[in-house]
Scaffold this motif. Structure first.
Motif, mmCIF file in Angstrom:
data_model
loop_
_atom_site.group_PDB
_atom_site.id
_atom_site.type_symbol
_atom_site.label_atom_id
_atom_site.label_comp_id
_atom_site.label_asym_id
_atom_site.label_seq_id
_atom_site.Cartn_x
_atom_site.Cartn_y
_atom_site.Cartn_z
ATOM 1 N N ASP A 164 0.827 -1.206 0.000
ATOM 2 C CA ASP A 164 0.000 0.000 0.000
ATOM 3 C C ASP A 164 0.862 1.257 0.000
ATOM 4 O O ASP A 164 0.369 2.348 -0.329
ATOM 5 C CB ASP A 164 -0.925 0.014 1.220
ATOM 6 N N ASP B 81 1.989 4.523 -8.104
ATOM 7 C CA ASP B 81 1.328 3.869 -9.234
ATOM 8 C C ASP B 81 2.295 3.119 -10.140
ATOM 9 O O ASP B 81 1.890 2.244 -10.900
ATOM 10 C CB ASP B 81 0.557 4.892 -10.074
ATOM 11 N N ALA C 88 2.085 -9.940 -8.118
ATOM 12 C CA ALA C 88 0.975 -10.387 -7.279
ATOM 13 C C ALA C 88 0.648 -9.374 -6.194
ATOM 14 O O ALA C 88 -0.516 -9.224 -5.797
ATOM 15 C CB ALA C 88 1.318 -11.735 -6.645
ATOM 16 N N SER C 89 1.658 -8.653 -5.715
ATOM 17 C CA SER C 89 1.452 -7.652 -4.663
ATOM 18 C C SER C 89 1.016 -6.307 -5.213
ATOM 19 O O SER C 89 0.461 -5.485 -4.471
ATOM 20 C CB SER C 89 2.748 -7.465 -3.853
ATOM 21 N N ALA C 90 1.271 -6.069 -6.494
ATOM 22 C CA ALA C 90 1.124 -4.733 -7.056
ATOM 23 C C ALA C 90 -0.315 -4.304 -7.285
ATOM 24 O O ALA C 90 -0.604 -3.105 -7.367
ATOM 25 C CB ALA C 90 1.897 -4.635 -8.367
ATOM 26 N N GLY C 91 -1.228 -5.244 -7.416
ATOM 27 C CA GLY C 91 -2.602 -4.873 -7.729
ATOM 28 C C GLY C 91 -2.679 -4.222 -9.096
ATOM 29 O O GLY C 91 -2.176 -4.766 -10.083
ATOM 30 N N ASP C 92 -3.264 -3.025 -9.175
ATOM 31 C CA ASP C 92 -3.392 -2.345 -10.465
ATOM 32 C C ASP C 92 -2.234 -1.403 -10.751
ATOM 33 O O ASP C 92 -2.277 -0.630 -11.707
ATOM 34 C CB ASP C 92 -4.716 -1.585 -10.547
ATOM 35 N N ARG C 93 -1.164 -1.472 -9.961
ATOM 36 C CA ARG C 93 0.006 -0.637 -10.219
ATOM 37 C C ARG C 93 0.786 -1.186 -11.420
ATOM 38 O O ARG C 93 0.757 -2.370 -11.694
ATOM 39 C CB ARG C 93 0.909 -0.580 -8.987
#
Length: 258
Positions: free
Chosen positions: A173, A177, A203-208
């Motif tokens: 978190d 971006d 996997a940790s980045a999400g939509d980044r």
């Protein structure tokens, strides 16, 4: 995985970019010998670049050629003198900004805290904050609090793991971006990217957006990184050697040129 496209003004970019890298030192362009790391202090192992794209004392010429090959909307510029605390190449970066209108310059100048960043803000570039040069997690939070999410975080890894505040990996978190997975030991080696680590970061980045740096040597490497869910790669050696060229990049972009 076929790339999608985004339209901005009169330019069309795919959802995957090959971002060229320019290393600056003593007012010119230099290049790493295999396995040498600028941030590790191996400054003596960098030499003026030998490239078909221009002489080392003409960074704008080399930059234009690299952008012409990659069709990239961005260029990553590492100021090795600033990273090593031996001066800076701010005026040269300003000259590059003037010579490359419309290009998003990503500047890595060894930023440790907000004061370091403030010196470079008049350039109007995107600042790359390397995890190994961040003084503390509190300094990272202060940088984000002042500059917002328009930053690039470089997660710098060596054989021992992440360099810098370990919370940066356990608390995604805190990421902006755009994130670079920097495998320092692979810089200049053309040994291929670290795909296991890439999987964890994606996997940790999400939509980044995740970009990969270090070891990318061939079109197949780029395609593999793309299929793994990255948004782009940072490349130097393979561009100068011709291992990755305009033809290969156009093919990765579905045969389309902007």
């Amino acid at each position: 995985m076929a790339p999608t496209s985004e339209v901005s003004g009169n330019l069309t970019f795919t959802s995957f970019d090959v971002v060229p890298v320019l290393d600056l030192q003593d007012g010119g362009v230099v290049h790493a010998r295999a396995g040498k790391q600028a941030r590790a202090g191996k400054r003596a192992d960098y030499r003026p670049i030998a490239t078909p794209f221009g002489p080392p004392h003409d960074p704008p010429a080399i930059a234009r050629a690299l952008l012409g090959i990659t069709f990239s909307p961005a260029m990553y510029i590492a100021d090795l003198d600033a990273i090593l605390g031996r001066g800076h190449n701010f005026d040269l970066c300003q000259a590059l900004a003037d010579a490359l209108p419309g290009t998003d310059l990503w500047i890595d100048a060894g930023f440790a805290n907000l004061d370091d960043c403030a010196f470079w803000l008049p350039l109007g570039a995107t600042l790359v904050i390397g995890s190994e040069t961040i003084a503390s997690l509190e300094d990272w939070k202060a940088i984000c609090g002042s500059l917002g999410r328009n930053l690039v975080l470089s997660l710098d890894f060596d054989e021992q793991g992440l360099r810098g505040p370990t919370e940066l990996m356990s608390e995604p978190d805190l990421w902006p971006d755009r994130v670079i997975l920097m495998s320092l030991g692979r810089v200049g080696t053309e040994t291929g990217p670290d795909l296991d680590l890439l999987g964890k970061v994606v996997a940790s980045a999400g939509d980044r957006h995740v970009y990969v740096a270090g070891g990318v040597a061939t079109r197949d490497d780029v395609a593999t990184v793309q299929e793994a869910g990255a948004r782009g790669v940072l490349v130097a050696t393979a561009l100068h050697s011709g291992a990755i060229g305009q033809k290969e990049i156009a093919a990765l972009r579905g045969g389309r040129r902007p």
